[in-house]
Design an enzyme around this catalytic site. Structure first.
Site, PDB file in Angstrom:
ATOM      1  N   TYR A 152       8.244 -74.705   9.937  1.00  0.00           N
ATOM      2  CA  TYR A 152       7.043 -74.930   8.895  1.00  0.00           C
ATOM      3  C   TYR A 152       5.593 -75.133   9.564  1.00  0.00           C
ATOM      4  O   TYR A 152       4.506 -74.669   9.298  1.00  0.00           O
ATOM      5  CB  TYR A 152       7.355 -75.622   7.614  1.00  0.00           C
ATOM      6  CG  TYR A 152       6.174 -75.441   6.668  1.00  0.00           C
ATOM      7  CD1 TYR A 152       5.886 -74.528   5.909  1.00  0.00           C
ATOM      8  CD2 TYR A 152       5.305 -76.636   6.287  1.00  0.00           C
ATOM      9  CE1 TYR A 152       4.714 -74.134   5.235  1.00  0.00           C
ATOM     10  CE2 TYR A 152       4.217 -76.651   5.461  1.00  0.00           C
ATOM     11  CZ  TYR A 152       3.911 -75.341   4.838  1.00  0.00           C
ATOM     12  OH  TYR A 152       3.045 -75.366   4.014  1.00  0.00           O
ATOM     13  N   LEU A 184      -0.606 -83.051   0.608  1.00  0.00           N
ATOM     14  CA  LEU A 184       0.374 -83.054  -0.446  1.00  0.00           C
ATOM     15  C   LEU A 184      -0.265 -82.392  -1.537  1.00  0.00           C
ATOM     16  O   LEU A 184      -1.138 -82.820  -2.309  1.00  0.00           O
ATOM     17  CB  LEU A 184       0.888 -84.436  -0.950  1.00  0.00           C
ATOM     18  CG  LEU A 184       1.773 -85.319   0.023  1.00  0.00           C
ATOM     19  CD1 LEU A 184       1.750 -86.511  -0.205  1.00  0.00           C
ATOM     20  CD2 LEU A 184       2.979 -84.472   0.102  1.00  0.00           C
TER      21      LEU A 184
HETATM   22  C1  8X3 Z   1       1.973 -78.768   2.523  1.00  0.00           C
HETATM   23  C2  8X3 Z   1       1.547 -80.029   3.243  1.00  0.00           C
HETATM   24  O1  8X3 Z   1       2.411 -82.015   4.293  1.00  0.00           O
HETATM   25  O2  8X3 Z   1       3.908 -81.068   2.642  1.00  0.00           O
HETATM   26  O3  8X3 Z   1       1.572 -77.676   3.324  1.00  0.00           O
HETATM   27  O4  8X3 Z   1       3.548 -80.056   4.746  1.00  0.00           O
HETATM   28  S1  8X3 Z   1       3.171 -80.782   3.624  1.00  0.00           S
END
Ligand code: 8X3
Length: 252
Positions: A152, A184
């Site tokens: 991701y 978040l």
């Molecule tokens: C969302 C933020 O830090 O959960 O893209 O990956 S995180």
């Protein structure tokens, strides 16, 4: 009337953007994969804000479907004022040497190639019209890798490179290009990541007040409506008690 094209608009940040732009009088080209959700949101937006909503049902991974939808738009709409490349997801928290390659295909194909499909096929119309703003929803995950986020994070690092590259390529045009990088945000993001396990998803936001989709939409809208000589290149947007992807102060 201005037009905003929003991908992945039937949930989370995309849905919040659709509401905010429609509330401010934008016509919305509303993209989602699920026809029922798309129809339901279209009806809500028309009813609530009385602006034209053009639903376009496709998966951003499906290049031909993206092409058909964009080419099918009325000519006066196609050179949109704002493109919000929001469609994206994460699946799992596996280590890079242990995870599911099929799941990673979905993440990489959606977050990188899906964004590129829409950008490549829509932005030429914006260039032709000589106006427009491309807003990519990146992530703090694109700034540095974190445990359980390898693929991701790589996809969001790619979003940063694609955003910067597009800004370079469009420098001799009036178009603007922005990367919004939230930390978040409590949406269905973590529920999807944990394959529907709500308890596991809830833990991500325990002891901290996370951002909402509406918070992010406010910033997206702010960048889109800044005076035309101002290009907000990047925004890193965090809850107050988050400092980096991994440094979070949780109460209790
Ligand atoms: C969302 C933020 O830090 O959960 O893209 O990956 S995180």
């Amino acid at each position: 009337m201005k037009t905003a094209f929003i991908t992945g608009a039937t949930a989370g940040i995309g849905e919040s953007c659709a509401h905010l732009f429609a509330k401010n009088g934008f016509r919305i080209v509303l993209n989602g994969r699920n026809p029922e959700k798309l129809k339901a949101l279209t009806d809500v937006l028309v009813e609530k804000y009385n602006v034209p909503i053009i639903p376009v049902c496709f998966d951003v991974r499906d290049r031909e479907a993206v092409r058909t939808a964009i080419e099918g738009l009325p000519a006066e709409v196609r050179g949109v004022d704002v493109l919000v490349n929001n469609a994206g997801l994460v699946l799992g928290v596996d280590k890079e040497h242990e995870g599911d390659l099929e799941e990673w295909d979905i993440v990489l194909d959606t977050n990188i190639k899906g964004l590129l499909n829409v950008t490549r096929l829509l932005v030429p119309y914006m260039v032709e019209r000589g106006t427009g703003h491309i807003i990519n929803i990146g992530s703090i995950a694109g700034d540095a890798a974190y445990a359980g986020g390898s693929v991701y994070c790589a996809s969001k690092a790619a979003v940063k490179a694609l955003t910067d590259g597009l800004r370079i390529d469009l420098v001799d045009t009036p178009l603007r290009v922005t990367n919004i990088k939230p930390g978040l945000v409590e949406t269905n993001f973590s529920i999807t990541r944990f394959h529907g396990d709500k308890a596991a998803a809830d833990k991500v936001y325990q002891g901290i007040r996370p951002l909402t989709g509406d918070d992010v939409a406010e910033v997206v809208y702010w960048t889109a409506t800044a005076p035309s000589h101002i290009q907000i290149a990047e925004v890193l947007l965090l809850p107050t008690h988050q400092a980096t992807a991994g440094v979070v102060y949780r109460k209790g």
